[in-house]
Design a protein around this motif. Structure first.
Motif, PDB file in Angstrom:
ATOM      1  N   TRP A 144      31.576  45.113  37.375  1.00  0.00           N
ATOM      2  CA  TRP A 144      30.802  44.959  36.147  1.00  0.00           C
ATOM      3  C   TRP A 144      31.398  43.916  35.209  1.00  0.00           C
ATOM      4  O   TRP A 144      30.729  43.466  34.273  1.00  0.00           O
ATOM      5  N   TRP A 145      32.650  43.493  35.454  1.00  0.00           N
ATOM      6  CA  TRP A 145      33.221  42.418  34.658  1.00  0.00           C
ATOM      7  C   TRP A 145      32.570  41.066  34.962  1.00  0.00           C
ATOM      8  O   TRP A 145      32.589  40.168  34.115  1.00  0.00           O
ATOM      9  N   MET A 146      32.042  40.895  36.160  1.00  0.00           N
ATOM     10  CA  MET A 146      31.564  39.578  36.584  1.00  0.00           C
ATOM     11  C   MET A 146      30.545  38.975  35.616  1.00  0.00           C
ATOM     12  O   MET A 146      30.719  37.831  35.164  1.00  0.00           O
ATOM     13  N   PRO A 147      29.459  39.682  35.255  1.00  0.00           N
ATOM     14  CA  PRO A 147      28.511  39.061  34.323  1.00  0.00           C
ATOM     15  C   PRO A 147      29.117  38.769  32.952  1.00  0.00           C
ATOM     16  O   PRO A 147      28.706  37.820  32.283  1.00  0.00           O
ATOM     17  N   ARG A 148      30.089  39.565  32.529  1.00  0.00           N
ATOM     18  CA  ARG A 148      30.728  39.300  31.236  1.00  0.00           C
ATOM     19  C   ARG A 148      31.512  38.000  31.285  1.00  0.00           C
ATOM     20  O   ARG A 148      31.505  37.214  30.320  1.00  0.00           O
ATOM     21  N   PHE A 149      32.194  37.748  32.397  1.00  0.00           N
ATOM     22  CA  PHE A 149      32.943  36.506  32.531  1.00  0.00           C
ATOM     23  C   PHE A 149      31.996  35.302  32.656  1.00  0.00           C
ATOM     24  O   PHE A 149      32.259  34.243  32.076  1.00  0.00           O
ATOM     25  N   LEU A 150      30.919  35.478  33.397  1.00  0.00           N
ATOM     26  CA  LEU A 150      29.950  34.387  33.526  1.00  0.00           C
ATOM     27  C   LEU A 150      29.318  34.067  32.175  1.00  0.00           C
ATOM     28  O   LEU A 150      29.025  32.904  31.876  1.00  0.00           O
ATOM     29  N   MET A 164      34.793  50.012  47.369  1.00  0.00           N
ATOM     30  CA  MET A 164      34.904  51.157  46.469  1.00  0.00           C
ATOM     31  C   MET A 164      36.358  51.603  46.409  1.00  0.00           C
ATOM     32  O   MET A 164      36.988  51.849  47.446  1.00  0.00           O
ATOM     33  N   ILE A 165      36.898  51.696  45.196  1.00  0.00           N
ATOM     34  CA  ILE A 165      38.264  52.164  44.971  1.00  0.00           C
ATOM     35  C   ILE A 165      38.202  53.257  43.923  1.00  0.00           C
ATOM     36  O   ILE A 165      37.813  53.009  42.775  1.00  0.00           O
ATOM     37  N   ASP A 166      38.547  54.470  44.306  1.00  0.00           N
ATOM     38  CA  ASP A 166      38.510  55.615  43.387  1.00  0.00           C
ATOM     39  C   ASP A 166      37.159  55.723  42.688  1.00  0.00           C
ATOM     40  O   ASP A 166      37.072  55.971  41.475  1.00  0.00           O
ATOM     41  N   GLY A 167      36.086  55.535  43.467  1.00  0.00           N
ATOM     42  CA  GLY A 167      34.744  55.683  42.931  1.00  0.00           C
ATOM     43  C   GLY A 167      34.230  54.504  42.133  1.00  0.00           C
ATOM     44  O   GLY A 167      33.144  54.590  41.551  1.00  0.00           O
ATOM     45  N   MET A 168      34.990  53.396  42.099  1.00  0.00           N
ATOM     46  CA  MET A 168      34.583  52.220  41.353  1.00  0.00           C
ATOM     47  C   MET A 168      34.371  51.047  42.311  1.00  0.00           C
ATOM     48  O   MET A 168      35.155  50.849  43.245  1.00  0.00           O
ATOM     49  N   SER A 169      33.325  50.264  42.078  1.00  0.00           N
ATOM     50  CA  SER A 169      33.094  49.059  42.858  1.00  0.00           C
ATOM     51  C   SER A 169      34.005  47.962  42.328  1.00  0.00           C
ATOM     52  O   SER A 169      33.911  47.562  41.164  1.00  0.00           O
ATOM     53  N   CYS A 170      34.900  47.466  43.191  1.00  0.00           N
ATOM     54  CA  CYS A 170      35.897  46.481  42.784  1.00  0.00           C
ATOM     55  C   CYS A 170      35.836  45.255  43.683  1.00  0.00           C
ATOM     56  O   CYS A 170      35.389  45.317  44.829  1.00  0.00           O
ATOM     57  N   VAL A 171      36.304  44.139  43.151  1.00  0.00           N
ATOM     58  CA  VAL A 171      36.296  42.892  43.904  1.00  0.00           C
ATOM     59  C   VAL A 171      37.536  42.094  43.528  1.00  0.00           C
ATOM     60  O   VAL A 171      38.028  42.177  42.396  1.00  0.00           O
TER      61      VAL A 171
END
Length: 213
Positions: A144-150, A164-171
């Motif tokens: 969810w950080w991606m659009p904020r950075f863009l 998925m890491i601990d229930g969160m989508s991460c990249v």
């Protein structure tokens, strides 16, 4: 202002560094429920909080209100040691002019649209990198950080597929450091440059290198 703290000046900021470890525990364990980070002493500290770490702390007087951490990618860091599979497409990005970014925060009462602490830390990070010939930042982040950075005009390149890491989508991603990104970040909240309290370089001589094209 954002204060740059590393091994060379850490003794002068001992109280603020310890305060920031307690704040990280309250945010990452208390708020975000990352229970694997819980410690009985109430400080959130991991193996990368060592003499290689560079902290950028937002201070109001002597009070810590925000901050983040940078680690040289030629040394062990979060993506190389814990999450290398998040760089399974483009591979780990390492070099004397690349740092890893982790543990950004603003205290609860300094969050929201009316506050500038988070964006001051972001601008301070880019300002520090520009001053120290750092051309790229790698990060393990929630998607969810991606659009904020863009929205800030940052050039963000995914290094692998989301997981998925601990229930969160991460990249895993790499952010190119440019003057345009820094100026966009300042302008987004109407910040005035410079935001760093200490403008002098704190990167050890051996960590500097020529810019990559």
């Amino acid at each position: 202002m954002i204060h740059v703290i590393d091994a060379s000046n850490a003794p002068r900021y001992e109280a603020q560094l310890q305060e920031h470890f307690f704040i990280r525990h309250r945010i990452y364990v208390g708020e975000r429920k990352w229970q694997a980070l819980e410690r009985p002493d109430g400080r959130e500290i991991d193996q990368f909080d060592n003499e290689d770490a560079i902290y950028l702390l937002a201070l109001e007087g002597s009070r810590v209100v925000g901050g983040t951490r940078l680690v040289p990618t030629l040394r062990p860091h979060l993506m190389s040691e814990v999450f290398p599979y998040l760089a399974n497409v483009r591979g780990l990005q390492r070099g004397p002019d690349i740092v890893e970014w982790t543990r950004i925060f603003a205290i609860p009462e300094r969050r929201g649209a009316s506050h500038t602490v988070l964006h001051s830390v972001l601008a301070g990070m880019l300002e520090y990198c520009l001053q120290n010939e750092i051309t790229a930042i790698t990060v393990v982040m929630e998607t969810w950080w991606m659009p904020r950075f863009l929205e800030l005009g940052w050039d963000v390149v995914p290094l692998g597929l989301p997981a998925m890491i601990d229930g969160m989508s991460c990249v895993g991603a790499m952010i190119r450091v440019t003057e345009a990104a820094w100026r966009n970040t300042l302008a987004f909240k109407g910040l005035t440059a410079p935001v760093l309290h200490q403008a002098a370089s704190t990167v050890p001589q051996g960590q500097r290198g020529i810019l990559h094209g």
